[in-house]
Scaffold this motif. Structure first.
Motif, PDB file in Angstrom:
ATOM      1  N   PHE A   2      43.765  67.865  58.175  1.00  0.00           N
ATOM      2  CA  PHE A   2      44.913  68.406  57.461  1.00  0.00           C
ATOM      3  C   PHE A   2      46.187  67.702  57.919  1.00  0.00           C
ATOM      4  O   PHE A   2      46.408  67.533  59.106  1.00  0.00           O
ATOM      5  CB  PHE A   2      45.074  69.906  57.735  1.00  0.00           C
ATOM      6  N   GLU A   3      47.012  67.321  56.969  1.00  0.00           N
ATOM      7  CA  GLU A   3      48.327  66.764  57.275  1.00  0.00           C
ATOM      8  C   GLU A   3      49.333  67.912  57.214  1.00  0.00           C
ATOM      9  O   GLU A   3      49.398  68.629  56.218  1.00  0.00           O
ATOM     10  CB  GLU A   3      48.696  65.683  56.260  1.00  0.00           C
ATOM     11  N   THR A   4      50.119  68.076  58.267  1.00  0.00           N
ATOM     12  CA  THR A   4      51.080  69.175  58.326  1.00  0.00           C
ATOM     13  C   THR A   4      52.335  68.827  57.542  1.00  0.00           C
ATOM     14  O   THR A   4      52.892  67.741  57.695  1.00  0.00           O
ATOM     15  CB  THR A   4      51.444  69.489  59.791  1.00  0.00           C
ATOM     16  N   VAL A   5      52.769  69.761  56.722  1.00  0.00           N
ATOM     17  CA  VAL A   5      53.988  69.606  55.922  1.00  0.00           C
ATOM     18  C   VAL A   5      55.047  70.542  56.499  1.00  0.00           C
ATOM     19  O   VAL A   5      54.782  71.727  56.707  1.00  0.00           O
ATOM     20  CB  VAL A   5      53.729  69.958  54.443  1.00  0.00           C
ATOM     21  N   TYR A  24      46.835  74.366  52.340  1.00  0.00           N
ATOM     22  CA  TYR A  24      46.399  75.547  53.086  1.00  0.00           C
ATOM     23  C   TYR A  24      47.620  76.156  53.765  1.00  0.00           C
ATOM     24  O   TYR A  24      48.242  75.527  54.611  1.00  0.00           O
ATOM     25  CB  TYR A  24      45.366  75.119  54.130  1.00  0.00           C
ATOM     26  N   TYR A  25      47.963  77.375  53.375  1.00  0.00           N
ATOM     27  CA  TYR A  25      49.114  78.094  53.932  1.00  0.00           C
ATOM     28  C   TYR A  25      48.624  79.157  54.902  1.00  0.00           C
ATOM     29  O   TYR A  25      47.716  79.932  54.573  1.00  0.00           O
ATOM     30  CB  TYR A  25      49.901  78.792  52.818  1.00  0.00           C
ATOM     31  N   SER A  26      49.234  79.205  56.090  1.00  0.00           N
ATOM     32  CA  SER A  26      48.874  80.252  57.040  1.00  0.00           C
ATOM     33  C   SER A  26      50.017  80.465  58.034  1.00  0.00           C
ATOM     34  O   SER A  26      51.059  79.816  57.945  1.00  0.00           O
ATOM     35  CB  SER A  26      47.582  79.904  57.785  1.00  0.00           C
ATOM     36  N   THR A  27      49.787  81.380  58.955  1.00  0.00           N
ATOM     37  CA  THR A  27      50.740  81.633  60.044  1.00  0.00           C
ATOM     38  C   THR A  27      49.988  81.558  61.365  1.00  0.00           C
ATOM     39  O   THR A  27      48.755  81.598  61.397  1.00  0.00           O
ATOM     40  CB  THR A  27      51.376  83.036  59.922  1.00  0.00           C
ATOM     41  N   LEU A  36      39.037  80.198  59.195  1.00  0.00           N
ATOM     42  CA  LEU A  36      38.739  79.620  57.884  1.00  0.00           C
ATOM     43  C   LEU A  36      39.169  78.160  57.748  1.00  0.00           C
ATOM     44  O   LEU A  36      38.466  77.361  57.109  1.00  0.00           O
ATOM     45  CB  LEU A  36      39.419  80.468  56.803  1.00  0.00           C
ATOM     46  N   LYS A  37      40.269  77.789  58.343  1.00  0.00           N
ATOM     47  CA  LYS A  37      40.829  76.444  58.164  1.00  0.00           C
ATOM     48  C   LYS A  37      39.842  75.317  58.509  1.00  0.00           C
ATOM     49  O   LYS A  37      39.662  74.402  57.700  1.00  0.00           O
ATOM     50  CB  LYS A  37      42.120  76.301  58.966  1.00  0.00           C
ATOM     51  N   PRO A  38      39.167  75.332  59.668  1.00  0.00           N
ATOM     52  CA  PRO A  38      38.225  74.232  59.942  1.00  0.00           C
ATOM     53  C   PRO A  38      37.047  74.200  58.973  1.00  0.00           C
ATOM     54  O   PRO A  38      36.531  73.131  58.639  1.00  0.00           O
ATOM     55  CB  PRO A  38      37.755  74.480  61.375  1.00  0.00           C
ATOM     56  N   LYS A  39      36.636  75.366  58.494  1.00  0.00           N
ATOM     57  CA  LYS A  39      35.540  75.417  57.524  1.00  0.00           C
ATOM     58  C   LYS A  39      35.962  74.801  56.195  1.00  0.00           C
ATOM     59  O   LYS A  39      35.179  74.084  55.559  1.00  0.00           O
ATOM     60  CB  LYS A  39      35.085  76.863  57.318  1.00  0.00           C
ATOM     61  N   VAL A  40      37.192  75.062  55.770  1.00  0.00           N
ATOM     62  CA  VAL A  40      37.719  74.462  54.534  1.00  0.00           C
ATOM     63  C   VAL A  40      37.833  72.947  54.713  1.00  0.00           C
ATOM     64  O   VAL A  40      37.451  72.171  53.832  1.00  0.00           O
ATOM     65  CB  VAL A  40      39.073  75.084  54.145  1.00  0.00           C
ATOM     66  N   GLY A  41      38.325  72.518  55.863  1.00  0.00           N
ATOM     67  CA  GLY A  41      38.439  71.090  56.138  1.00  0.00           C
ATOM     68  C   GLY A  41      37.095  70.381  56.124  1.00  0.00           C
ATOM     69  O   GLY A  41      36.957  69.290  55.561  1.00  0.00           O
ATOM     70  N   GLU A  42      36.101  70.999  56.712  1.00  0.00           N
ATOM     71  CA  GLU A  42      34.756  70.433  56.732  1.00  0.00           C
ATOM     72  C   GLU A  42      34.175  70.344  55.321  1.00  0.00           C
ATOM     73  O   GLU A  42      33.573  69.340  54.946  1.00  0.00           O
ATOM     74  CB  GLU A  42      33.864  71.306  57.616  1.00  0.00           C
ATOM     75  N   MET A  43      34.373  71.398  54.528  1.00  0.00           N
ATOM     76  CA  MET A  43      33.887  71.415  53.152  1.00  0.00           C
ATOM     77  C   MET A  43      34.539  70.293  52.334  1.00  0.00           C
ATOM     78  O   MET A  43      33.880  69.601  51.567  1.00  0.00           O
ATOM     79  CB  MET A  43      34.176  72.785  52.519  1.00  0.00           C
ATOM     80  N   LEU A  44      35.843  70.090  52.522  1.00  0.00           N
ATOM     81  CA  LEU A  44      36.534  69.011  51.803  1.00  0.00           C
ATOM     82  C   LEU A  44      35.991  67.649  52.207  1.00  0.00           C
ATOM     83  O   LEU A  44      35.739  66.798  51.354  1.00  0.00           O
ATOM     84  CB  LEU A  44      38.034  69.062  52.078  1.00  0.00           C
ATOM     85  N   LYS A  52      43.288  65.136  49.226  1.00  0.00           N
ATOM     86  CA  LYS A  52      44.135  65.196  50.417  1.00  0.00           C
ATOM     87  C   LYS A  52      44.343  66.655  50.814  1.00  0.00           C
ATOM     88  O   LYS A  52      44.624  67.501  49.966  1.00  0.00           O
ATOM     89  CB  LYS A  52      45.476  64.538  50.114  1.00  0.00           C
ATOM     90  N   ALA A  53      44.223  66.947  52.104  1.00  0.00           N
ATOM     91  CA  ALA A  53      44.394  68.305  52.614  1.00  0.00           C
ATOM     92  C   ALA A  53      45.730  68.425  53.345  1.00  0.00           C
ATOM     93  O   ALA A  53      46.024  67.640  54.249  1.00  0.00           O
ATOM     94  CB  ALA A  53      43.260  68.655  53.558  1.00  0.00           C
TER      95      ALA A  53
END
Length: 110
Positions: A2-5, A24-27, A36-44, A52-53
């Motif tokens: 993931f690239e941080t914006v 991906y928006y979170s706090t 959830l974030k690493p699972k989404v990244g792996e799926m992508l 692009k994530a």
């Protein structure tokens, strides 16, 4: 993965430059988001290598969240050619996300 914006300008540039984005928006306080974030990244990485994530931390970039009407976390927004295709908030699964991305991704990159 993931690239941080961190700014609206950075977000707008990526939106203009990339044909397929997942944002991906979170706090920092959201425990579900961290799981959830690493699972989404792996799926992508496995299924959609040309997408692009991006990651937006609402604590660090509240203006990006406000500009995109993000009111809850986790929220995932999928965009193709600069247009929002769909968004998922709060309660969703990785498999559901994969299924929803699959058709437009195939149409764009096949």
């Amino acid at each position: 993965m993931f690239e941080t914006v961190t700014s609206c300008e950075e977000y707008a540039k990526l939106l203009a430059d990339e044909s397929a984005l997942l944002v991906y928006y979170s706090t920092e306080e959201c425990q579900v988001c961290h799981v959830l974030k690493p699972k989404v990244g792996e799926m992508l990485a496995e299924n959609f290598p040309k997408m692009k994530a991006l990651y937006v931390n609402l604590n660090q970039a509240p203006e990006v969240a406000a500009q995109n009407r993000i009111f809850t976390v986790p929220t995932v927004v999928v965009l193709f050619d600069g247009h929002e295709y769909f968004r998922k908030s709060r309660s969703f699964g990785v498999e559901e996300l994969r299924n929803d991305i699959s058709r437009p991704y195939q149409l764009m990159f096949s």
